[in-house]
Design an enzyme around this catalytic site. Structure first.
Site, PDB file in Angstrom:
ATOM      1  N   GLY A  32       3.515  -0.022  -1.881  1.00 29.37           N
ATOM      2  CA  GLY A  32       3.129  -0.449  -3.219  1.00 29.37           C
ATOM      3  C   GLY A  32       4.250  -0.259  -4.220  1.00 29.37           C
TER       4      GLY A  32
ATOM      5  N   THR B 298      -1.583   3.285  -4.651  1.00 33.56           N
ATOM      6  CA  THR B 298      -0.185   3.528  -4.992  1.00 33.56           C
ATOM      7  C   THR B 298      -0.066   3.945  -6.455  1.00 33.56           C
ATOM      8  OG1 THR B 298       2.047   2.610  -4.726  1.00 33.56           O
ATOM      9  CG2 THR B 298       0.397   1.158  -5.688  1.00 33.56           C
TER      10      THR B 298
ATOM     11  N   ILE C 256       0.846  -1.195   0.000  1.00 39.61           N
ATOM     12  CA  ILE C 256       0.000   0.000   0.000  1.00 39.61           C
ATOM     13  C   ILE C 256       0.878   1.239   0.000  1.00 39.61           C
ATOM     14  CG2 ILE C 256      -0.222  -0.156   2.528  1.00 39.61           C
ATOM     15  CD1 ILE C 256      -2.930   1.312   2.233  1.00 39.61           C
ATOM     16  N   SER C 257       0.540   2.210  -0.858  1.00 41.35           N
ATOM     17  CA  SER C 257       1.214   3.506  -0.915  1.00 41.35           C
ATOM     18  C   SER C 257       2.716   3.319  -1.144  1.00 41.35           C
ATOM     19  CB  SER C 257       0.896   4.288   0.370  1.00 41.35           C
ATOM     20  OG  SER C 257       1.190   5.653   0.229  1.00 41.35           O
ATOM     21  N   TRP C 258       3.575   3.793  -0.223  1.00 38.55           N
ATOM     22  CA  TRP C 258       5.026   3.583  -0.351  1.00 38.55           C
ATOM     23  C   TRP C 258       5.336   2.101  -0.506  1.00 38.55           C
ATOM     24  CZ3 TRP C 258       8.752   0.999   2.506  1.00 38.55           C
ATOM     25  CH2 TRP C 258      10.097   1.402   2.345  1.00 38.55           C
TER      26      TRP C 258
END
Length: 267
Positions: free
Chosen positions: A99, A121, A95-97
Site C-alpha cells: 500500500g 496500510t 496491501i500493507s507494505w
C-alpha cells in the site's frame, strides 16, 4: 507466469488477461510474501478483470537485486514493467507494505494510475504505529519460514479471523508462497525506512478507496481515517476483521473493490 528483465532486474510476473476494454488491476503485495498470497483474491474477482502481479525484488521468484532500493525507484521500475507488458494505464491495489508502494506509484507515476485501492496500510514512518510486541515480530521473516511460529503469533499479529483460526493464516502465507532469501526481506524493510506519504497525499488526483480493518494490530484502524482525511478524493470503508482478510476472506472486501473500480468517475 514468466520472468521479465526490467532495467537489469529480473521480475517474476503473472498476468491474467481480461476484457481489453477494462482497465487492468495491478496488485502490490505485503512485505515478505510472493504474489501467490493474492490467489484467493484473484479467484474471487470478476474473471473479466485483467490482473497483473509480480514478486518484488528479492522475494518469491524475483532474484535479489545487486543493491537495496527505495519506493520511488521501485515505482519507476513498475512503470517500466508496464511498458514491457504493453499497458499504458492501470488501477492499483496495494496491501500493507504494498500500500505504501501503491501511494508512491500513484503520485510519481500519476499518468499510469487511474484509481487506487489501499488495504490495511498507512502513511509510512509518520503514522500511528503498531504496539512494540507486534513491531518486534515484524522485523524478521520468521513467520514466513516457520509455520509453527506463525501459528503461535497469528492472533496477536494479524487479528481478525486469525484470532479464531490460526491455521487459516498458515494456509494463506505458506501454502504456495515462495519467500526468497532473508536479505530480500531486509531490502523491503529498507525500501520503506523513513519514507512517508504525508506530504504528497493531498496532491493525489485519483479516486481512492481506503479499506481498513477494525481489528488490525499491524495497522491500527485510525490510520485508515488519516489516509482518507489527507487524500482529496478518498472513500473510507471499514470492515470487520484484521490485517489479512483480503486473502483470508476476500468475499468480505471484493464487492466494495469491484463496485469502486466499475463506478462512473466523479465529475
Amino acid at each position: 507466469m514468466r520472468t521479465i528483465d526490467v532495467g537489469g532486474q529480473q521480475l517474476r510476473v503473472e498476468v491474467r488477461p481480461g476484457d481489453p476494454d477494462r482497465t487492468p488491476l495491478l496488485l502490490l503485495n505485503g512485505i515478505g510474501a510472493s504474489f501467490e498470497a493474492f490467489d484467493p483474491l484473484v479467484d474471487a474477482l470478476d474473471p473479466a478483470l485483467g490482473v497483473i502481479r509480480f514478486d518484488a525484488p528479492g522475494v518469491g521468484g524475483s532474484p535479489l537485486p545487486a543493491l537495496p532500493y527505495r519506493f520511488p525507484g521501485l515505482a519507476r521500475r513498475i512503470a517500466a514493467l508496464l511498458d514491457e507488458l504493453g499497458y499504458d494505464r492501470v488501477d492499483v491495489l496495494g496491501i500493507s507494505w504494498g500500500g505504501g508502494l501503491a501511494q508512491q506509484f500513484a503520485f510519481t507515476q500519476r499518468s499510469r494510475c487511474r484509481r487506487l485501492v489501499l488495504v490495511a496500510t498507512g502513511t509510512g514512518s509518520i503514522m500511528v504505529p503498531a504496539g512494540p510486541r507486534v513491531l518486534a515480530r515484524m522485523i524478521t521473516p520468521r513467520r514466513y519460514l516457520d509455520a509453527g511460529y506463525l501459528r503461535s503469533v497469528a492472533a496477536e499479529l494479524y487479528g481478525g479471523s486469525a484470532r479464531t483460526d490460526a491455521d487459516l493464516v498458515r494456509r494463506v502465507l505458506h501454502a504456495h508462497t515462495r519467500v526468497g532469501p532473508p536479505l530480500g526481506y531486509l531490502y523491503q524493510l529498507l525500501a520503506g525506512a523513513g519514507w512517508t506519504s504525508v506530504a504528497f497525499l493531498p496532491f493525489l488526483h485519483q479516486e481512492v478507496l481506503v479499506l481498513a480493518g477494525d481489528d488490525d494490530p499491524i495497522i491500527p484502524p485510525v490510520n485508515g481515517r488519516i489516509l482518507a482525511a489527507l487524500i482529496p478524493h478518498a472513500t473510507l470503508h471499514r470492515y470487520p476483521g484484521g490485517h489479512l482478510e483480503l486473502a483470508a476472506d476476500p468475499q468480505l472486501l471484493v464487492p466494495a473493490i469491484q463496485q469502486f473500480l466499475t463506478k462512473e468517475p466523479q465529475p
